[in-house]
Design a protein around this motif. Sequence first.
Motif, mmCIF file in Angstrom:
data_model
loop_
_atom_site.group_PDB
_atom_site.id
_atom_site.type_symbol
_atom_site.label_atom_id
_atom_site.label_comp_id
_atom_site.label_asym_id
_atom_site.label_seq_id
_atom_site.Cartn_x
_atom_site.Cartn_y
_atom_site.Cartn_z
ATOM 1 N N ASP A 141 0.834 -1.210 0.000
ATOM 2 C CA ASP A 141 0.000 0.000 0.000
ATOM 3 C C ASP A 141 0.865 1.255 0.000
ATOM 4 O OD1 ASP A 141 -2.615 -1.003 -0.135
ATOM 5 O OD2 ASP A 141 -2.711 -1.359 2.016
ATOM 6 N N ARG A 145 1.042 4.216 -2.796
ATOM 7 C CA ARG A 145 0.898 5.641 -2.465
ATOM 8 C C ARG A 145 2.096 6.443 -2.976
ATOM 9 N NH1 ARG A 145 -1.047 3.301 2.468
ATOM 10 N NH2 ARG A 145 0.992 3.638 3.476
ATOM 11 N N ASP A 186 -10.969 3.081 -4.102
ATOM 12 C CA ASP A 186 -11.520 2.320 -2.981
ATOM 13 C C ASP A 186 -11.402 0.831 -3.259
ATOM 14 O OD1 ASP A 186 -12.262 4.548 -1.434
ATOM 15 O OD2 ASP A 186 -14.088 4.807 -2.621
ATOM 16 N N ARG A 238 -10.896 7.674 -6.837
ATOM 17 C CA ARG A 238 -11.162 8.639 -5.770
ATOM 18 C C ARG A 238 -10.804 10.054 -6.242
ATOM 19 N NH1 ARG A 238 -11.620 6.903 -0.476
ATOM 20 N NH2 ARG A 238 -10.740 8.891 0.191
ATOM 21 N N HIS A 242 -5.755 8.911 -0.730
ATOM 22 C CA HIS A 242 -5.293 7.609 -1.204
ATOM 23 C C HIS A 242 -6.294 6.491 -0.929
ATOM 24 C CE1 HIS A 242 -1.427 9.061 -2.384
ATOM 25 N NE2 HIS A 242 -1.036 9.377 -1.168
ATOM 26 N N GLY A 243 -7.115 6.616 0.083
ATOM 27 C CA GLY A 243 -8.021 5.535 0.474
ATOM 28 C C GLY A 243 -7.354 4.560 1.423
ATOM 29 N N ALA A 244 -8.108 3.540 1.822
ATOM 30 C CA ALA A 244 -7.629 2.580 2.825
ATOM 31 C C ALA A 244 -6.627 1.581 2.275
ATOM 32 C CB ALA A 244 -8.817 1.833 3.433
ATOM 33 N N GLY A 245 -6.530 1.477 0.959
ATOM 34 C CA GLY A 245 -5.577 0.546 0.364
ATOM 35 C C GLY A 245 -6.087 -0.882 0.350
ATOM 36 N N ALA A 247 -5.098 -3.261 2.127
ATOM 37 C CA ALA A 247 -5.176 -3.824 3.479
ATOM 38 C C ALA A 247 -6.616 -3.974 3.940
ATOM 39 C CB ALA A 247 -4.401 -2.949 4.460
ATOM 40 N N ALA A 248 -7.520 -3.183 3.354
ATOM 41 C CA ALA A 248 -8.935 -3.278 3.717
ATOM 42 C C ALA A 248 -9.544 -4.619 3.331
ATOM 43 C CB ALA A 248 -9.721 -2.146 3.058
#
Length: 397
Positions: A141, A145, A186, A238, A242-245, A247-248
Amino acid sequence: MSGSEVGVDGSVVRAGGGSGAVPTVGFEVRPVLGIGEVRPGDDLAALITAAAPWLADGDILVITSKVVSKAEGRLVDVPLDEPAREAAREAVLRAETARVVARRGATQIVQTHHGFVLASAGIDASNVEPTRLVLLPKDPDASARWLRDELRERFGLRVAVVVTDTMGRPWRMGLTDVAIGAAGIDAVTDYRGVLDVHGNELQLTQMAVIDEIAAAADLAKGKTGQVPVAVVRGLPVRPDGHGAGAAALIRGADADLFSLGTAEAVAKGLRAAAAIRDSPPVEFPELPLGVLPADAAAADAAAADAAAADAAAAGGAAAGGGAAGERVLLVWAPAGDLRRAAEAGMEVQRIRAGLAADGVASGWLEVDQVDLSGVVVPEGGVPLGVLVVGRGSLPSL
């Protein structure tokens, strides 16, 4: 646009159409050709923009994790010759593994320190020099970024970035690319609360959209053509942040119904059974192997050696913490004491469960099957039988 379309040269994949309460949109996938071999320290942002001058705002840049790892120097040198090469690979695998999920022969499914569950911790020996292995990026992630920021700040491009890796799926044959890093998009499209065409409210539908993008992009990238990057155009990204990546998308332990392979789950259950007790452990003295029937001892020698080797490979130990191998334990109880006799029987089962969890066979022989002449039973008790460690059968793991 509806259906799908692939150019004659395989350079463009388009898809679209569909129907439902939430309308779908058309999109296009284009490979980025001419990037070439990526080496540690290479400027990925410059390489990509040079190879894809047509890159535009709103595009989704889909990049194979291997080139990210190469640029970041996530490479390990290994010998060419066996067995040193395999030993080095095993050491790297242990370092990249948070826990082993399942093991069958040489294949290991593990959870990495990132939280990903995949074969061999994502360590890859393809498309790299024979003397090197490629590891997954340290933080995919963060890599996504960084690349997104570089493209915006240096080249004025506002794009999303998805970093991908190839994985298998439980209960499904074959491999597919999935997202392990993301920025500017997202990870999930949430349809919960949306009505379908029949008026039914969707309750659970959360689509892993970055995984779908990863798989679609791989149709244009392929595995053997040295095309590590593709661009998906036409899907929403988006507007900011960057959003949650990716990892979500990692399923937490509290929601993981299949956290272990079958054999590992059975072994865990056996260890749990071995730990159940309402009384202190019962000590069983060790006897010489000579108490065993001579013919059986000879016939079981090879089986005992195999059991010891299996236990050593699994890190297991025989009862009492000793080394795995063929051992004989005298099971006894005070004469006429039914409670102690029952406790001895339960202790035998606990020991055998613990041994089986570590891959060590065990067997039970009745008093009349062994030679106990000259054996002194503690406290003047009576022998109930003997437990042979390293002989017998194992439950199906």
